[in-house]
Scaffold this motif. Structure first.
Motif, PDB file in Angstrom:
ATOM      1  N   ILE A   1     -23.540 -10.190  -2.597  1.00 48.52           N
ATOM      2  CA  ILE A   1     -23.977  -8.892  -3.099  1.00 48.52           C
ATOM      3  C   ILE A   1     -23.008  -8.409  -4.176  1.00 48.52           C
ATOM      4  O   ILE A   1     -23.054  -7.282  -4.611  1.00 48.52           O
ATOM      5  N   ALA A   2     -22.097  -9.299  -4.598  1.00 48.26           N
ATOM      6  CA  ALA A   2     -21.090  -8.909  -5.585  1.00 48.26           C
ATOM      7  C   ALA A   2     -21.509  -9.281  -6.999  1.00 48.26           C
ATOM      8  O   ALA A   2     -20.698  -9.238  -7.919  1.00 48.26           O
ATOM      9  N   ILE A   3     -22.785  -9.650  -7.194  1.00 43.35           N
ATOM     10  CA  ILE A   3     -23.245 -10.020  -8.534  1.00 43.35           C
ATOM     11  C   ILE A   3     -22.941  -8.893  -9.514  1.00 43.35           C
ATOM     12  O   ILE A   3     -22.457  -9.132 -10.627  1.00 43.35           O
ATOM     13  N   GLU A   4     -23.205  -7.663  -9.070  1.00 45.71           N
ATOM     14  CA  GLU A   4     -22.961  -6.497  -9.920  1.00 45.71           C
ATOM     15  C   GLU A   4     -21.496  -6.455 -10.372  1.00 45.71           C
ATOM     16  O   GLU A   4     -21.211  -6.302 -11.559  1.00 45.71           O
ATOM     17  N   GLY A   5     -20.596  -6.616  -9.403  1.00 45.87           N
ATOM     18  CA  GLY A   5     -19.183  -6.550  -9.737  1.00 45.87           C
ATOM     19  C   GLY A   5     -18.756  -7.674 -10.650  1.00 45.87           C
ATOM     20  O   GLY A   5     -17.994  -7.471 -11.605  1.00 45.87           O
ATOM     21  N   MET A   6     -19.253  -8.876 -10.385  1.00 38.15           N
ATOM     22  CA  MET A   6     -18.901 -10.016 -11.229  1.00 38.15           C
ATOM     23  C   MET A   6     -19.396  -9.794 -12.647  1.00 38.15           C
ATOM     24  O   MET A   6     -18.695 -10.085 -13.629  1.00 38.15           O
ATOM     25  N   MET A   7     -20.606  -9.286 -12.769  1.00 38.15           N
ATOM     26  CA  MET A   7     -21.163  -9.030 -14.104  1.00 38.15           C
ATOM     27  C   MET A   7     -20.341  -7.983 -14.835  1.00 38.15           C
ATOM     28  O   MET A   7     -20.043  -8.131 -16.023  1.00 38.15           O
ATOM     29  N   LEU A   8     -19.977  -6.933 -14.116  1.00 39.80           N
ATOM     30  CA  LEU A   8     -19.248  -5.834 -14.743  1.00 39.80           C
ATOM     31  C   LEU A   8     -17.899  -6.321 -15.256  1.00 39.80           C
ATOM     32  O   LEU A   8     -17.510  -6.053 -16.399  1.00 39.80           O
ATOM     33  N   THR A   9     -17.182  -7.073 -14.402  1.00 44.28           N
ATOM     34  CA  THR A   9     -15.877  -7.577 -14.817  1.00 44.28           C
ATOM     35  C   THR A   9     -16.027  -8.527 -15.999  1.00 44.28           C
ATOM     36  O   THR A   9     -15.257  -8.458 -16.969  1.00 44.28           O
ATOM     37  N   ALA A  10     -17.025  -9.399 -15.922  1.00 44.38           N
ATOM     38  CA  ALA A  10     -17.223 -10.348 -17.018  1.00 44.38           C
ATOM     39  C   ALA A  10     -17.549  -9.617 -18.311  1.00 44.38           C
ATOM     40  O   ALA A  10     -17.070 -10.012 -19.389  1.00 44.38           O
ATOM     41  N   ALA A  11     -18.323  -8.544 -18.213  1.00 45.36           N
ATOM     42  CA  ALA A  11     -18.660  -7.777 -19.410  1.00 45.36           C
ATOM     43  C   ALA A  11     -17.388  -7.222 -20.042  1.00 45.36           C
ATOM     44  O   ALA A  11     -17.195  -7.309 -21.265  1.00 45.36           O
ATOM     45  N   MET A  12     -16.493  -6.686 -19.201  1.00 48.58           N
ATOM     46  CA  MET A  12     -15.259  -6.098 -19.722  1.00 48.58           C
ATOM     47  C   MET A  12     -14.369  -7.180 -20.319  1.00 48.58           C
ATOM     48  O   MET A  12     -13.876  -7.044 -21.447  1.00 48.58           O
ATOM     49  N   VAL A  13     -14.178  -8.253 -19.553  1.00 49.94           N
ATOM     50  CA  VAL A  13     -13.274  -9.311 -20.010  1.00 49.94           C
ATOM     51  C   VAL A  13     -13.791  -9.932 -21.307  1.00 49.94           C
ATOM     52  O   VAL A  13     -13.021 -10.178 -22.236  1.00 49.94           O
ATOM     53  N   SER A  14     -15.092 -10.158 -21.385  1.00 47.03           N
ATOM     54  CA  SER A  14     -15.595 -10.811 -22.592  1.00 47.03           C
ATOM     55  C   SER A  14     -15.490  -9.890 -23.797  1.00 47.03           C
ATOM     56  O   SER A  14     -15.258 -10.363 -24.910  1.00 47.03           O
ATOM     57  N   ALA A  15     -15.633  -8.574 -23.585  1.00 48.56           N
ATOM     58  CA  ALA A  15     -15.448  -7.658 -24.713  1.00 48.56           C
ATOM     59  C   ALA A  15     -13.991  -7.671 -25.166  1.00 48.56           C
ATOM     60  O   ALA A  15     -13.693  -7.721 -26.361  1.00 48.56           O
ATOM     61  N   LEU A  16     -13.096  -7.655 -24.179  1.00 50.87           N
ATOM     62  CA  LEU A  16     -11.663  -7.612 -24.503  1.00 50.87           C
ATOM     63  C   LEU A  16     -11.212  -8.900 -25.187  1.00 50.87           C
ATOM     64  O   LEU A  16     -10.648  -8.876 -26.289  1.00 50.87           O
TER      65      LEU A  16
ATOM     66  N   ILE B   1     -11.162  -1.829 -11.497  1.00 45.69           N
ATOM     67  CA  ILE B   1     -10.307  -2.466 -12.500  1.00 45.69           C
ATOM     68  C   ILE B   1     -10.908  -2.336 -13.899  1.00 45.69           C
ATOM     69  O   ILE B   1     -10.183  -2.141 -14.876  1.00 45.69           O
ATOM     70  N   THR B   2     -12.243  -2.420 -14.000  1.00 44.25           N
ATOM     71  CA  THR B   2     -12.835  -2.303 -15.339  1.00 44.25           C
ATOM     72  C   THR B   2     -12.690  -0.879 -15.872  1.00 44.25           C
ATOM     73  O   THR B   2     -12.359  -0.692 -17.053  1.00 44.25           O
ATOM     74  N   SER B   3     -12.909   0.107 -15.009  1.00 42.99           N
ATOM     75  CA  SER B   3     -12.758   1.490 -15.476  1.00 42.99           C
ATOM     76  C   SER B   3     -11.299   1.774 -15.796  1.00 42.99           C
ATOM     77  O   SER B   3     -10.989   2.487 -16.763  1.00 42.99           O
ATOM     78  N   PHE B   4     -10.400   1.204 -15.001  1.00 39.84           N
ATOM     79  CA  PHE B   4      -8.968   1.403 -15.220  1.00 39.84           C
ATOM     80  C   PHE B   4      -8.555   0.863 -16.591  1.00 39.84           C
ATOM     81  O   PHE B   4      -7.953   1.570 -17.405  1.00 39.84           O
ATOM     82  N   ILE B   5      -8.922  -0.391 -16.850  1.00 39.60           N
ATOM     83  CA  ILE B   5      -8.514  -1.003 -18.116  1.00 39.60           C
ATOM     84  C   ILE B   5      -9.233  -0.343 -19.282  1.00 39.60           C
ATOM     85  O   ILE B   5      -8.655  -0.131 -20.354  1.00 39.60           O
ATOM     86  N   SER B   6     -10.477   0.042 -19.050  1.00 40.90           N
ATOM     87  CA  SER B   6     -11.207   0.721 -20.110  1.00 40.90           C
ATOM     88  C   SER B   6     -10.528   2.036 -20.479  1.00 40.90           C
ATOM     89  O   SER B   6     -10.305   2.327 -21.652  1.00 40.90           O
ATOM     90  N   ALA B   7     -10.178   2.826 -19.443  1.00 43.09           N
ATOM     91  CA  ALA B   7      -9.562   4.127 -19.722  1.00 43.09           C
ATOM     92  C   ALA B   7      -8.165   3.958 -20.294  1.00 43.09           C
ATOM     93  O   ALA B   7      -7.712   4.733 -21.133  1.00 43.09           O
ATOM     94  N   LYS B   8      -7.459   2.929 -19.837  1.00 45.04           N
ATOM     95  CA  LYS B   8      -6.065   2.777 -20.222  1.00 45.04           C
ATOM     96  C   LYS B   8      -5.910   2.135 -21.607  1.00 45.04           C
ATOM     97  O   LYS B   8      -5.037   2.505 -22.367  1.00 45.04           O
ATOM     98  N   PHE B   9      -6.760   1.150 -21.893  1.00 40.12           N
ATOM     99  CA  PHE B   9      -6.587   0.415 -23.149  1.00 40.12           C
ATOM    100  C   PHE B   9      -7.789   0.486 -24.091  1.00 40.12           C
ATOM    101  O   PHE B   9      -7.640   0.795 -25.264  1.00 40.12           O
ATOM    102  N   LEU B  10      -8.971   0.182 -23.571  1.00 41.53           N
ATOM    103  CA  LEU B  10     -10.108  -0.011 -24.474  1.00 41.53           C
ATOM    104  C   LEU B  10     -10.479   1.260 -25.222  1.00 41.53           C
ATOM    105  O   LEU B  10     -10.870   1.219 -26.378  1.00 41.53           O
ATOM    106  N   GLN B  11     -10.328   2.409 -24.530  1.00 37.98           N
ATOM    107  CA  GLN B  11     -10.688   3.642 -25.220  1.00 37.98           C
ATOM    108  C   GLN B  11      -9.595   4.087 -26.193  1.00 37.98           C
ATOM    109  O   GLN B  11      -9.838   4.837 -27.124  1.00 37.98           O
ATOM    110  N   LYS B  12      -8.376   3.619 -25.925  1.00 36.76           N
ATOM    111  CA  LYS B  12      -7.255   4.033 -26.758  1.00 36.76           C
ATOM    112  C   LYS B  12      -7.180   3.191 -28.030  1.00 36.76           C
ATOM    113  O   LYS B  12      -6.964   3.697 -29.112  1.00 36.76           O
ATOM    114  N   TYR B  13      -7.349   1.890 -27.843  1.00 40.63           N
ATOM    115  CA  TYR B  13      -7.272   0.985 -28.991  1.00 40.63           C
ATOM    116  C   TYR B  13      -8.668   0.447 -29.275  1.00 40.63           C
ATOM    117  O   TYR B  13      -9.121  -0.487 -28.636  1.00 40.63           O
TER     118      TYR B  13
END
Lengths: 419, 425
Positions: free
Chosen positions: B157-172, B222-234
């Motif tokens: 049932i973690a497909i959602e989480g895997m997709m979300l993390t992959a989306a973040m990592v691939s953007a980064l 973790i995705t929201s954390f990294i997004s708020a900490k780095f992706l939105q800043k840079y």
């Protein structure tokens, strides 16, 4: 199992065991040791993540790795001290306020503590909901949706009913919340009992149906007449849960209702025949069937009751804090509550303690985000790690070299898709 | 258990010939016909003309003329066909072809709905189909991920989480390196989370739903954390861009279908490829037989010398990589940047599509199309001026899944050992 170390010698053959060792062995047997160590490990790993994501650490790393470790340590410590101040209150400020004697300043200084208690209220209810489900062998992953429906029910009765005294209005609004949640638990319960459709899938589906339904209601029938945003009208004053202090402290009656309900769930589960039936169905459905228990009724009732508890979580948020309903009013109580139920070992007391912990952490994290610049989402990361350690106690046992206790049921098993 | 080894491999077959099911199905066909008559025909002006555009836009090699016809006549024909099917189903029954007829009748109903909605208007049918197909991509990939795991007996049932993390990592990573680097990083991120899921649920025998929940909570955090900490800043860390579209040389020349299905970016073609490979692999190779045997009866598989643990690890990690590919679609295939919780439950719809499609790749693809269609139509309803709240249309996939799971329309059959940890004796 590989991680089960053999006891080297029994007590009789080893009379010279030190007191420390005996103490440690006893501690390792205590049922609380794994949760406590899991929480500790989660906090440590959370600090590590904070340190590793601090940019200054990498800037210093090139010149002096030792300094970098110190910078990382400082970052983690300042984050946790901000967390503490946000969760309990700044001790210096509290002392100062009491010396000054200004009532408003005192209230402001001690506000974080009460706000933490407020934050715990929905966690207590939702955690109890999931725990009750676990006891009946049901995995209620739909607390989030049930919470939304509870909030819808409560807010509807809260604003639509006018001219009744608070003593009638509040119970009615709470009841409406419980009924809204119960309905959302009843459907998966019915499907589980009658068709065998697995409640995990059905409650996930019910979650999304609840989100869409709430969106629809807030853009249509329940929308505030003078607003273009999807928000409900404010509830009547008579439906608001009374608060115990003046502003800014928002501490409200919901906290004590939550504690009372937690006791009620304890009493129901462990002191009544029906609770015994429920636990038997959860532990061994075949035995329950053989003993003549009505599994269909127990399953449906347990899911409905679980939904009602989650519905009360939503109702309390609406009646105690927000006083209206907006689209994104809950963020992940549903998933968090699974963690709480497991950390609390599906016992009402454990759930209350775990809820207090996470309510406090979540509340403190707001301050941490503001003053230390650490996004609040770090709490979710920590929660996930704590949950992993709780769910796989063998990890914790391996790290801390604990003995496996005998006769203690470690994990909660849920039956697979097949039934 | 030992004596039942030979028989449990044979699944209890769906009772296609059950009388109840025959009548329920027939009733559904007739009800759909009745809805077309009562709601669509009666609210449409007899002289109304429906215009369907047949060019999806973008590629302009062919220009098909618009398809223009009388709305009421078409609706009557569709309702008549549905009623005929319903009558035959009640009287004789379609037997094994019931599901096929159901999908045809459902298709006729959807076509009727569009005809009605576009009465006296013009609707770009090809554009709708193209956008349905696009929306089906992440849902189908999520479902394929679930199929890989669950066919081997591990609930995911973690497909959602895997997709979300992959989306973040691939953007980064995509922003730091290039698109291909981002894609590979996304796939690896999905695989890594799947490895954690596998270790927790196979090695430590954690309840698989709990372990999936761990990954979901972790991913959101973790995705929201990294997004708020780095992706939105840079901003430069969050501007990966997207894979370009390209036409498949011969296939894109197929009339009507070509421009709809074969003028996309690599995620669409990846989905088609994995669909075929997984279907073939699961049902026609030794690898697939072994994987399925581990999901149906691990003890029997073990007895025959199949390494249950290794097979499950392999299946779960491949499933995670599939979810990673699906997650990368959100950033590298669609909008080119990461936003917090941008998967918005697509992973869970993928899970639903897996069940809806009865744990089969092409079934899941069909479900993905259906759910993608509902998703797409919800955003188009307002444009069409249809007085149905879009929220109800968005609920439809979830309700449909619950109905299917309840066995009212058809029985979905999970792998027998799905969700059960295997203990070697």
């Amino acid at each position: 199992m590989a991680e089960r170390p053999k006891p080297k010698a029994s007590k009789e053959t080893q009379p010279d065991r030190s007191a420390v060792k005996i103490f440690l062995d006893e501690v390792a047997k205590a049922p609380l040791i794994v949760p406590v160590l899991a929480i500790l490990s989660g906090l440590i790993l959370g600090g590590l993540i904070v340190a590793l994501t601090t940019e200054e650490v990498y800037a210093v790393w090139r010149t002096s790795p030792l300094d970098a470790i110190r910078v990382g340590w400082d970052a983690a410590m300042s984050a946790y001290s901000a967390l503490f101040n946000g969760a309990i209150g700044n001790p210096a400020r509290i002392a100062e306020a009491f010396r000054g004697g200004d009532a408003l300043e005192i209230r402001r200084a001690i506000n974080p503590f009460f706000e933490s208690l407020n934050k715990s209220v929905p966690y207590i209810f939702a955690g109890l909901a999931v725990a009750l489900g676990f006891r009946a062998g049901l995995f209620n992953i739909g607390a989030e949706g049930q919470l939304f429906m509870g909030a819808v029910g409560a807010v509807w009765v809260g604003f639509a009913l006018t001219g009744v005294p608070a003593i009638i209005h509040i119970p009615l609004a709470l009841l409406a919340g419980a009924l809204g949640g119960a309905l959302w638990g009843f459907v998966p319960g019915l499907l589980k009992a009658k068709t065998g459709g697995h409640e995990v899938i059905n409650t996930i589906m019910m979650n999304y149906i609840a989100f869409r339904l709430t969106e629809y209601l807030l853009r249509g029938p329940l929308q505030r007449p003078d607003s273009f945003n999807p928000v409900s009208p404010f509830i009547q004053d008579s439906a608001k849960l009374p608060r115990f202090f003046e502003d800014p402290i928002r501490f409200h009656l919901g906290f004590f209702i939550a504690l009372a309900v937690a006791y009620g769930v304890y009493w129901l589960l462990f002191k009544t025949r029906w609770g015994f039936d429920l636990r038997t169905v959860g532990a061994n459905p075949n035995a329950a069937r053989y003993a003549g228990m009505n599994i269909v009724v127990v399953t449906i009732a347990a899911m409905s009751l679980s939904g009602a508890l989650a519905g009360l979580a939503g109702a309390n948020e609406v009646l105690g804090l927000n006083h209206n309903l907006a689209v994104a009013f809950s963020s992940g109580f549903g998933f968090d509550s699974i963690a709480l139920a497991l950390i609390g070992r599906s016992h009402p007391l454990g759930v209350v303690l775990a809820a207090l912990l996470f309510g406090t952490l979540r509340n403190g994290a707001i301050q941490m985000q503001v003053s230390a610049g650490i996004p609040i989402d770090i709490i979710s990361v920590m929660q996930a790690m704590i949950l992993a350690f709780i769910a796989a106690p063998a990890i914790i046992r391996t790290i801390y070299r604990l003995r496996v206790p005998t006769g203690v049921a470690d994990e909660i098993r849920v039956r697979g898709w097949g039934g | 258990m030992a004596t039942s080894t030979a028989t449990t491999v044979i699944k209890p077959t769906v009772e296609y010939t059950s009388t109840t099911r025959r009548f329920v199905m027939g009733g559904i066909f007739l009800a759909l016909a009745a809805v077309i008559w009562l709601f669509f025909v009666r609210t449409t002006d007899p002289g109304a003309i429906t215009t369907f555009g047949l060019n999806p836009g973008g590629s302009t090699q062919f220009e098909y003329p618009d398809w223009v016809f009388n709305s009421v006549n078409m609706l009557n024909i569709l309702a008549g066909l549905a009623a005929l099917a319903g009558g035959y189903q009640v009287a004789r029954g379609f037997g094994k072809r019931t599901n096929l007829v159901l999908s045809l009748v459902a298709g006729a109903f959807i076509f009727g709905f569009l005809t009605w909605a576009a009465a006296d208007q013009s609707l770009n049918l090809a554009g709708l189909l193209r956008s349905t197909l696009q929306r089906a991509v992440p849902i189908t990939l999520g479902a394929l991920s679930g199929i890989l795991c669950e066919r081997a007996g591990v609930v995911n049932i973690a497909i959602e989480g895997m997709m979300l993390t992959a989306a973040m990592v691939s953007a980064l990573v995509g922003s730091l390196t290039n698109l291909w680097g981002g894609l590979i990083a996304g796939i690896l991120a999905g695989g890594l989370l799947a490895l954690i899921h596998a270790i927790l649920s196979i090695k430590y025998k954690t309840d698989q739903i709990v372990s999936g929940t761990v990954i979901n909570i972790f991913s959101i955090g973790i995705t929201s954390f990294i997004s708020a900490k780095f992706l939105q800043k840079y901003e430069e860390l969050n501007s990966s861009g997207t894979f370009p579209q390209f036409e498949i040389p011969l296939l894109s020349k197929i009339p009507f279908i070509g421009p709809i299905a074969f003028d996309h970016n690599i995620f669409m073609y990846g989905m088609f490829l994995f669909l075929i490979v997984l279907h073939f692999g699961l049902f026609f190779t030794r690898w697939g037989l072994r994987l399925r045997s581990v999901g149906e009866h691990p003890k029997a598989a073990d007895t025959l010398g199949i390494n249950v643990f290794r097979t499950r690890y392999m299946a779960v990690i491949l499933g995670g990589m599939m979810a990673g590919f699906g997650g990368a679609y959100f950033t590298l295939g669609s909008v080119g940047r990461f936003d917090e919780v941008m998967t918005a439950g697509r992973g869970f719809i993928g899970l639903a599509a897996m069940i809806f499609g009865n744990w089969r790749p092409f079934g899941a693809f069909g479900a993905g199309l259906l759910f993608g269609f509902a998703d797409m139509l919800a955003s188009k309803l307002a444009i069409l001026g249809v007085q149905i709240p879009s929220e109800f249309l968005l609920m439809a996939p979830y309700i449909a899944t619950m109905i299917v799971l309840a066995g009212v329309v058809g029985r979905s059959q999970a792998p027998a050992a799905d969700g059960k940890p295997y203990e070697k004796e």
